[in-house]
Design a protein around this motif. Structure first.
Motif, PDB file in Angstrom:
ATOM      1  N   ALA A 199       0.826  -1.222   0.000  1.00  0.00           N
ATOM      2  CA  ALA A 199       0.000   0.000   0.000  1.00  0.00           C
ATOM      3  C   ALA A 199       0.859   1.270   0.000  1.00  0.00           C
ATOM      4  O   ALA A 199       0.329   2.376   0.142  1.00  0.00           O
ATOM      5  N   ASP A 200       2.180   1.099  -0.158  1.00  0.00           N
ATOM      6  CA  ASP A 200       3.101   2.250  -0.188  1.00  0.00           C
ATOM      7  C   ASP A 200       2.958   3.144   1.036  1.00  0.00           C
ATOM      8  O   ASP A 200       2.894   4.374   0.918  1.00  0.00           O
ATOM      9  N   LEU A 201       2.896   2.530   2.202  1.00  0.00           N
ATOM     10  CA  LEU A 201       2.808   3.316   3.442  1.00  0.00           C
ATOM     11  C   LEU A 201       4.206   3.634   3.953  1.00  0.00           C
ATOM     12  O   LEU A 201       5.169   2.917   3.666  1.00  0.00           O
ATOM     13  N   TRP A 202       4.293   4.692   4.731  1.00  0.00           N
ATOM     14  CA  TRP A 202       5.515   5.012   5.472  1.00  0.00           C
ATOM     15  C   TRP A 202       5.342   4.457   6.890  1.00  0.00           C
ATOM     16  O   TRP A 202       4.277   4.619   7.496  1.00  0.00           O
ATOM     17  N   LEU A 203       6.407   3.840   7.406  1.00  0.00           N
ATOM     18  CA  LEU A 203       6.290   3.215   8.733  1.00  0.00           C
ATOM     19  C   LEU A 203       7.263   3.822   9.727  1.00  0.00           C
ATOM     20  O   LEU A 203       8.436   4.055   9.402  1.00  0.00           O
ATOM     21  N   THR A 204       6.776   4.026  10.936  1.00  0.00           N
ATOM     22  CA  THR A 204       7.656   4.374  12.047  1.00  0.00           C
ATOM     23  C   THR A 204       8.332   3.113  12.563  1.00  0.00           C
ATOM     24  O   THR A 204       7.701   2.054  12.651  1.00  0.00           O
ATOM     25  N   ILE A 205       9.607   3.251  12.903  1.00  0.00           N
ATOM     26  CA  ILE A 205      10.325   2.190  13.621  1.00  0.00           C
ATOM     27  C   ILE A 205      10.632   2.768  14.994  1.00  0.00           C
ATOM     28  O   ILE A 205      11.398   3.724  15.113  1.00  0.00           O
ATOM     29  N   HIS A 206       9.986   2.233  16.029  1.00  0.00           N
ATOM     30  CA  HIS A 206      10.180   2.806  17.366  1.00  0.00           C
ATOM     31  C   HIS A 206      10.821   1.825  18.337  1.00  0.00           C
ATOM     32  O   HIS A 206      11.043   2.153  19.509  1.00  0.00           O
ATOM     33  N   HIS A 207      11.118   0.597  17.859  1.00  0.00           N
ATOM     34  CA  HIS A 207      11.643  -0.443  18.759  1.00  0.00           C
ATOM     35  C   HIS A 207      12.584  -1.357  17.964  1.00  0.00           C
ATOM     36  O   HIS A 207      12.325  -1.611  16.782  1.00  0.00           O
ATOM     37  N   LYS A 230      10.006  -3.915  -2.964  1.00  0.00           N
ATOM     38  CA  LYS A 230      10.414  -2.537  -3.281  1.00  0.00           C
ATOM     39  C   LYS A 230      10.827  -1.837  -1.992  1.00  0.00           C
ATOM     40  O   LYS A 230      10.428  -2.253  -0.892  1.00  0.00           O
ATOM     41  N   PRO A 231      11.620  -0.769  -2.116  1.00  0.00           N
ATOM     42  CA  PRO A 231      12.115  -0.101  -0.909  1.00  0.00           C
ATOM     43  C   PRO A 231      10.976   0.517  -0.100  1.00  0.00           C
ATOM     44  O   PRO A 231      10.059   1.096  -0.672  1.00  0.00           O
ATOM     45  N   ILE A 232      11.059   0.382   1.205  1.00  0.00           N
ATOM     46  CA  ILE A 232      10.042   0.958   2.086  1.00  0.00           C
ATOM     47  C   ILE A 232      10.617   2.185   2.800  1.00  0.00           C
ATOM     48  O   ILE A 232      11.790   2.203   3.184  1.00  0.00           O
ATOM     49  N   LYS A 233       9.764   3.191   2.938  1.00  0.00           N
ATOM     50  CA  LYS A 233      10.188   4.451   3.584  1.00  0.00           C
ATOM     51  C   LYS A 233       9.961   4.330   5.092  1.00  0.00           C
ATOM     52  O   LYS A 233       8.844   4.062   5.540  1.00  0.00           O
ATOM     53  N   LEU A 234      11.027   4.548   5.863  1.00  0.00           N
ATOM     54  CA  LEU A 234      10.948   4.353   7.318  1.00  0.00           C
ATOM     55  C   LEU A 234      11.291   5.637   8.070  1.00  0.00           C
ATOM     56  O   LEU A 234      12.184   6.392   7.656  1.00  0.00           O
ATOM     57  N   TRP A 235      10.599   5.844   9.156  1.00  0.00           N
ATOM     58  CA  TRP A 235      10.872   6.945  10.086  1.00  0.00           C
ATOM     59  C   TRP A 235      11.400   6.313  11.370  1.00  0.00           C
ATOM     60  O   TRP A 235      10.700   5.530  12.017  1.00  0.00           O
ATOM     61  N   LEU A 236      12.626   6.661  11.716  1.00  0.00           N
ATOM     62  CA  LEU A 236      13.265   6.033  12.871  1.00  0.00           C
ATOM     63  C   LEU A 236      13.122   6.952  14.079  1.00  0.00           C
ATOM     64  O   LEU A 236      13.688   8.053  14.117  1.00  0.00           O
ATOM     65  N   LYS A 237      12.352   6.469  15.045  1.00  0.00           N
ATOM     66  CA  LYS A 237      11.998   7.329  16.174  1.00  0.00           C
ATOM     67  C   LYS A 237      12.947   7.124  17.352  1.00  0.00           C
ATOM     68  O   LYS A 237      13.144   6.004  17.815  1.00  0.00           O
ATOM     69  N   LEU A 238      13.474   8.233  17.833  1.00  0.00           N
ATOM     70  CA  LEU A 238      14.357   8.228  18.999  1.00  0.00           C
ATOM     71  C   LEU A 238      13.541   8.525  20.263  1.00  0.00           C
ATOM     72  O   LEU A 238      12.681   9.410  20.257  1.00  0.00           O
ATOM     73  N   ARG A 265       7.855   6.486  26.092  1.00  0.00           N
ATOM     74  CA  ARG A 265       6.796   5.524  25.742  1.00  0.00           C
ATOM     75  C   ARG A 265       7.255   4.716  24.533  1.00  0.00           C
ATOM     76  O   ARG A 265       7.435   3.513  24.626  1.00  0.00           O
ATOM     77  N   LEU A 266       7.455   5.403  23.405  1.00  0.00           N
ATOM     78  CA  LEU A 266       7.960   4.746  22.213  1.00  0.00           C
ATOM     79  C   LEU A 266       9.271   5.407  21.809  1.00  0.00           C
ATOM     80  O   LEU A 266       9.519   6.563  22.129  1.00  0.00           O
ATOM     81  N   GLY A 267      10.089   4.672  21.068  1.00  0.00           N
ATOM     82  CA  GLY A 267      11.327   5.250  20.552  1.00  0.00           C
ATOM     83  C   GLY A 267      12.518   4.377  20.881  1.00  0.00           C
ATOM     84  O   GLY A 267      12.578   3.752  21.948  1.00  0.00           O
ATOM     85  N   ILE A 268      13.469   4.362  19.955  1.00  0.00           N
ATOM     86  CA  ILE A 268      14.714   3.623  20.163  1.00  0.00           C
ATOM     87  C   ILE A 268      15.555   4.399  21.174  1.00  0.00           C
ATOM     88  O   ILE A 268      15.628   5.633  21.109  1.00  0.00           O
ATOM     89  N   LEU A 269      16.193   3.699  22.088  1.00  0.00           N
ATOM     90  CA  LEU A 269      17.032   4.368  23.083  1.00  0.00           C
ATOM     91  C   LEU A 269      18.247   4.996  22.409  1.00  0.00           C
ATOM     92  O   LEU A 269      18.751   4.452  21.420  1.00  0.00           O
ATOM     93  N   PRO A 270      18.744   6.122  22.934  1.00  0.00           N
ATOM     94  CA  PRO A 270      19.888   6.776  22.306  1.00  0.00           C
ATOM     95  C   PRO A 270      21.060   5.829  22.051  1.00  0.00           C
ATOM     96  O   PRO A 270      21.672   5.858  20.991  1.00  0.00           O
TER      97      PRO A 270
END
Ligand SMILES: *Cc1c(COP(=O)(O)O)cnc(C)c1O
Length: 280
Positions: A95-103, A117-125, A131-136
């Motif tokens: 569906a050509d969605l953009w996804l957050t990566i929080h973990h 095909k390549p997927i567009k990702l938002w990497l959350k710190l 609550r959500l987000g990859i640790l520094p």
């Protein structure tokens, strides 16, 4: 005969509030956040009306994004909580969605699920909301792993979320900004990637938080953004008018009761109106 109780949605006001976000942050693209049924204003109607005017949409979960695609929405859609299963990841790719990566588990999921095909990702710190987000300390590895993956669009967006932007007296947003900027500035290869930080309250009050992408939600619907009063209160327009009718008035004496289980008692003799609204 019309219903005595109506919530009337003013789509034009939602558009005008969005345009205010563009005025307040003229150097950013603004994602119209329409999660949770467009904050109760009707997901599909709001999205269909806003589509020609907005840079992209943001929703919380993949089901909302797929419902938008089914309704013919072609704009980019960011899923704010991303996905947790291979099937969902595949559906998001289709569906050509953009996804957050929080973990980190979502990084692993992407690496282990081959996409066509390549997927567009938002990497959350996690810069302090916790609550959500990859640790520094895990962020660098997440970036490296994702950039090394053949089916990840290398144009990652680096993002974070403020915990207290709605409190004008709090220094937390400045601290989170510092954590985010320091981390990105100190990592090779990150300076060129797009960034995203501001929610509505930050967009309206913290210029330093304006980056490539802001994520205004509540301001689109014209609700107050701050615990204190602020100039934005006057500028934003309510997107909902709620009408109902008084269908009875009675005089009650002090000490009498109202309603189920006699839960409420007037403190003095009072005129009590009953409105045609509510559960019981
Ligand atoms: C809900 C949400 C927003 C929008 O926040 P508002 O305070 O409603 O503007 C932005 N970013 C993320 C990650 C969200 O979950």
């Amino acid at each position: 005969m019309s219903r005595q109780t109506q919530a009337i949605i003013h789509l034009d006001k939602i558009k005008q509030n969005y345009q205010l976000a563009n005025q307040w942050a003229p150097n950013s693209k603004n994602i119209a956040i329409i999660k949770a049924d467009a904050y109760g204003h009707g997901l599909l109607k709001v999205a269909t009306y806003l589509q020609p005017h907005v840079a992209a949409f943001g929703v919380a979960i993949i089901d909302e994004a797929l419902a938008l695609r089914q309704a013919g929405i072609t704009k980019n859609i960011l899923v704010l909580q991303g996905v947790n299963e291979a099937e969902e990841l595949q559906a998001a790719s289709d569906a050509d969605l953009w996804l957050t990566i929080h973990h980190p588990s979502q990084v692993d999921l992407v690496l282990s699920t081959q996409l066509k095909k390549p997927i567009k990702l938002w990497l959350k710190l996690d810069s302090g909301m916790h609550r959500l987000g990859i640790l520094p300390q895990q962020y660098r590895k997440a970036i490296e792993d994702l950039l090394a993956c053949a089916w990840v669009d290398p144009a990652l967006v680096l993002s974070s979320h403020f915990s207290s932007a709605g409190d004008l007296t709090s220094s937390t947003s400045a601290q989170q900004l510092e954590v985010f900027n320091q981390l990105i500035e100190s990592q090779a290869g990150c300076q060129n990637l797009e960034r995203s930080l501001a929610n509505s309250a930050a967009l309206a009050s913290i210029i330093e938080s304006h980056t490539d992408w802001n994520r205004p939600g509540i301001m689109l619907y014209g609700l107050p953004l701050f615990e204190q009063s602020h100039s934005s209160d006057k500028a934003l327009q309510a997107a909902m008018t709620f009408n109902t009718r008084v269908i009875a008035i009675r005089q009650l004496k002090k000490g009498e009761f109202v309603g189920y289980s006699r839960r409420w008692q007037p403190k003095k003799n009072s005129s009590i109106a009953t409105l045609a609204v509510g559960l019981c």
